[in-house]
Design a protein around this motif. Structure first.
Motif, short mmCIF file in Angstrom:
data_model
loop_
_atom_site.label_atom_id
_atom_site.label_comp_id
_atom_site.label_asym_id
_atom_site.label_seq_id
_atom_site.Cartn_x
_atom_site.Cartn_y
_atom_site.Cartn_z
N GLU A 147 0.84 -1.20 0.00
CA GLU A 147 0.00 0.00 0.00
C GLU A 147 0.87 1.25 0.00
N ARG A 148 0.31 2.33 -0.50
CA ARG A 148 1.10 3.55 -0.63
C ARG A 148 1.21 4.31 0.69
N MET A 149 0.11 4.49 1.38
CA MET A 149 0.10 5.36 2.56
C MET A 149 0.15 4.58 3.88
N ASN A 150 -0.23 3.32 3.85
CA ASN A 150 -0.21 2.50 5.05
C ASN A 150 0.27 1.09 4.70
N LYS A 151 1.12 0.55 5.54
CA LYS A 151 1.59 -0.82 5.33
C LYS A 151 1.22 -1.64 6.56
N GLN A 152 0.59 -2.79 6.34
CA GLN A 152 0.14 -3.59 7.46
C GLN A 152 0.59 -5.04 7.32
N ALA A 153 1.08 -5.59 8.43
CA ALA A 153 1.41 -7.01 8.51
C ALA A 153 0.39 -7.65 9.44
N THR A 154 -0.31 -8.66 8.98
CA THR A 154 -1.37 -9.29 9.75
C THR A 154 -1.01 -10.74 10.09
N GLY A 155 -1.87 -11.38 10.88
CA GLY A 155 -1.68 -12.78 11.22
C GLY A 155 -0.49 -13.03 12.12
N LEU A 156 -0.20 -12.09 13.03
CA LEU A 156 0.98 -12.18 13.88
C LEU A 156 0.63 -12.74 15.26
N ASP A 157 1.59 -13.41 15.86
CA ASP A 157 1.45 -13.90 17.23
C ASP A 157 1.82 -12.79 18.21
N ALA A 158 1.33 -12.92 19.45
CA ALA A 158 1.63 -11.93 20.48
C ALA A 158 3.11 -12.00 20.86
N GLY A 159 3.65 -10.85 21.31
CA GLY A 159 5.03 -10.83 21.75
C GLY A 159 5.62 -9.44 21.74
N TRP A 160 6.89 -9.34 22.09
CA TRP A 160 7.64 -8.08 21.99
C TRP A 160 8.25 -8.01 20.60
N TYR A 161 7.99 -6.91 19.89
CA TYR A 161 8.45 -6.76 18.51
C TYR A 161 9.42 -5.57 18.39
N LEU A 162 10.42 -5.80 17.61
CA LEU A 162 11.33 -4.72 17.19
C LEU A 162 11.04 -4.45 15.72
N VAL A 163 10.55 -3.25 15.39
CA VAL A 163 10.20 -2.91 14.02
C VAL A 163 11.17 -1.84 13.53
N ARG A 164 11.67 -2.02 12.32
CA ARG A 164 12.60 -1.03 11.76
C ARG A 164 12.37 -0.88 10.26
N GLU A 165 12.86 0.25 9.74
CA GLU A 165 12.82 0.47 8.31
C GLU A 165 14.06 -0.14 7.67
N THR A 166 13.88 -0.73 6.49
CA THR A 166 15.00 -1.37 5.78
C THR A 166 15.22 -0.78 4.39
N THR A 167 14.62 0.36 4.11
CA THR A 167 14.82 1.00 2.83
C THR A 167 16.30 1.33 2.66
N ALA A 168 16.84 1.01 1.48
CA ALA A 168 18.27 1.26 1.24
C ALA A 168 18.56 2.75 1.23
N ALA A 169 19.77 3.09 1.59
CA ALA A 169 20.20 4.48 1.49
C ALA A 169 20.10 4.93 0.05
N SER A 170 19.88 6.23 -0.16
CA SER A 170 19.57 6.74 -1.49
C SER A 170 20.78 6.93 -2.38
N SER A 171 21.97 7.00 -1.82
CA SER A 171 23.14 7.32 -2.63
C SER A 171 24.38 6.75 -1.98
N THR A 172 25.48 6.80 -2.70
CA THR A 172 26.72 6.26 -2.17
C THR A 172 27.23 7.07 -1.00
N PRO A 173 27.93 6.47 -0.01
CA PRO A 173 28.13 5.04 0.10
C PRO A 173 26.82 4.32 0.43
N ASN A 174 26.51 3.29 -0.32
CA ASN A 174 25.21 2.65 -0.22
C ASN A 174 25.18 1.67 0.94
N ALA A 175 24.00 1.22 1.28
CA ALA A 175 23.85 0.23 2.34
C ALA A 175 22.66 -0.65 1.99
#
Length: 545
Positions: A147-175
């Motif tokens: 989705e463009r404006m909202n992203k949802q992950a469903t069907g998850l079990d209960a627990g402590w979650y660490l959520v992070r963004e993984t979008t690559a860096a935009s320019s060199t040095p890249n990651a």
């Protein structure tokens, strides 16, 4: 541009209710396992387009049982997920000072009691441990949908979650990953956790301004070799003060086109915000006391210029200067510099001369070596014009006349000469230090490049051989057909010279009855003179007789 996510950890209230939790390897009395696959995580773009951004999540601690007390309170049995046990324990030892031989229950109990600062530090360390171990995420990026404006992950079990963004860096040095946590929280069975991405992100802008820094605009016209003042700005989010606890760095980057040359002596200022630029304070006079001078660099070809804020010194000085940059959070950095169009500048009819500006800034708060993001590039354009003189025989217009000489002036009285330099046979450009004389080429033409819009005056100073001098001061008016300041994206500017859309002025010359150079006319004049002298001598002799 890909908007940078706010990486300040958010301890969601529902995830830090740790008191009364039970920590045991097995189920607690009257406890039941939480429903599996009934929870979800929604990342809300807050008006931002998330289509090209990726996220992932790790369920580092599982909720195995939930017990409800007589007063309606809940307690939870927590266990470190076996896939991440080593990383969670190592992080707890470093951040929370748990003993190496502590039980998992003791470690979980310590984690559940973290305050906001400890939560942030724990998440930053944990994500590094997970990456070092090359651990696979519990919820991969593709599970968050497209989705463009909202992203949802469903069907998850209960627990402590660490959520992070993984979008690559935009320019060199890249990651390959941002390595930057977004949130660490507890999610109960059947619960949806909504995480809102803050829209407070850095922006940058570039404008052409007057010499006194007024009248910002996106396009204008100038003579070649005339100074053009540019204004670069970088608006730094206020939350960077907490997001980048060890400081941050950025580089203001400008790329000039072939038709532009950089002029030295830039001025750096700091304003409270974009709306108060007129009250900006010089960098070295600021009461903030940033303590260093940004490093300026220019490429070998002179077409790329940069101002580096804490990225060009030693490791020690950069570390210190990045922390000093925290004082810039919430402010606008302003750079003024000058450039000028050169002989390679494109004429308006073929498009503008642009220079593209953007800011490269630190991609990851927790890892300065993890590449850059960049702001949306902006390119203002400057234009210049030309006019063409055609010199021809007034009685035979097919005959074009070479060797006619002219001077160009900015005033009607023809006292303020516009200096030019020669580019080729009959082609010239405006150049304040130029010494060339406008001379028609073999095709009878003079082309003058590098003119601003406005009125000029042309005067013939030497006629072609065999022709009379025409010393009429002629007006030359260069007029764009539309408002130049409204030009977008380097669109071509149409214009006229004295109303002519071909930018051409035709000047006739005529042969005279008293030519200025040799021929039969001079012979006749000499003979007539001799006869007059001879006649005078005969008359004198007669009188004497």
């Amino acid at each position: 541009m890909r908007r940078s996510i706010t990486r300040t950890l958010t301890a969601i209230a529902a995830g830090v209710v740790a008191l009364g939790m039970a920590f045991a390897g097995g189920a607690t009395a009257n406890a039941t396992p939480p429903a599996k696959g009934q929870s979800s995580i929604t990342i809300n773009g807050n008006g931002q387009d998330l289509i090209n951004r990726t996220f992932e999540a790790y369920r580092v601690i599982d909720i195995t049982d939930v017990a409800t007390g007589a007063d309606g309170s809940e307690s939870y049995t927590l266990e470190i997920d076996s896939a991440y046990r080593n990383q969670v324990r190592a992080t707890a030892q470093e951040v929370l000072n748990t003993a190496a031989d502590a039980t998992d229950a003791a470690v979980v109990n310590k984690i559940s009691g973290m305050n906001a600062d400890e939560t942030r530090s724990f998440a930053e360390k944990l994500v590094k441990e997970l990456d070092t171990a090359n651990q696979t995420a519990t919820v991969s990026s593709d599970k968050f949908g497209s989705e463009r404006m909202n992203k949802q992950a469903t069907g998850l079990d209960a627990g402590w979650y660490l959520v992070r963004e993984t979008t690559a860096a935009s320019s060199t040095p890249n990651a390959t990953t941002g390595n930057a946590p977004l949130s660490l929280f507890m999610m109960k069975g059947g619960q949806n956790i909504n995480i809102t991405v803050k829209s407070d992100v850095p922006t940058s802008h570039k404008k052409i301004v007057n010499d006194d820094y007024s009248n910002p605009r996106d396009a204008d016209d100038f003579q070649t070799n005339e100074n053009i003042t540019y204004r670069l700005t970088f608006d730094i989010p206020s939350n960077w003060k907490t997001q980048y606890k060890d400081g941050f760095y950025f580089t203001m980057h400008d790329k000039l086109s072939a038709g532009l040359d950089y002029v030295e002596d830039p001025v750096i200022k700091v304003a409270d915000n974009e709306d108060s630029i007129t009250n900006a304070v010089d960098w070295d006079k600021s009461a903030q006391g940033y303590g260093y001078t940004p490093e300026f660099s220019k490429s070998k070809d002179g077409k790329t210029v940069e101002w580096k804020f804490a990225t060009a010194g030693t490791e020690t000085s950069d570390t210190t200067n990045r922390k000093a940059n925290l004082k810039l959070a919430g402010k606008t950095v302003v750079v003024y510099y000058k450039a000028k169009m050169n002989a390679s500048a494109k004429i308006a009819s073929t498009g503008g001369n642009g220079n593209t500006y953007q800011v490269y800034y630190q991609h990851n708060p927790g890892n300065a070596a993890d590449g850059y993001d960049h702001t949306t590039p902006e390119t203002p354009y400057v234009y210049t014009y030309q006019f063409i003189v055609v010199k021809q025989d007034g009685d035979n217009t097919d005959t074009k006349l070479s060797g006619a000489k002219f001077k160009l002036y900015s005033d009607k009285s023809a006292t303020k000469e516009v200096a030019v330099s020669s580019l080729a046979n009959g082609v010239y450009t405006v150049e304040p230090s130029g010494t060339a004389v406008l001379t028609t080429g073999t095709d009878g033409k003079i082309t003058v490049n590098g003119l601003d819009s406005g009125t000029y005056y042309l005067k013939e100073t030497k006629a072609p051989s065999g022709y009379k001098l025409d010393d009429t001061v002629r007006k030359v008016t260069v007029t764009p057909n539309s408002e130049v300041a409204n030009a977008k994206n380097g669109d071509a500017i149409t214009y006229k010279v004295n109303g002519d859309s071909n930018h051409t002025m035709t000047i006739n010359n005529y042969k005279g009855s008293l030519p200025s150079t040799g021929g039969m006319g001079i012979v006749l004049m000499v003979v007539a003179g001799v006869l007059l002298i001879a006649g005078g001598m005969i008359s004198i002799m007669r009188r004497r007789a």
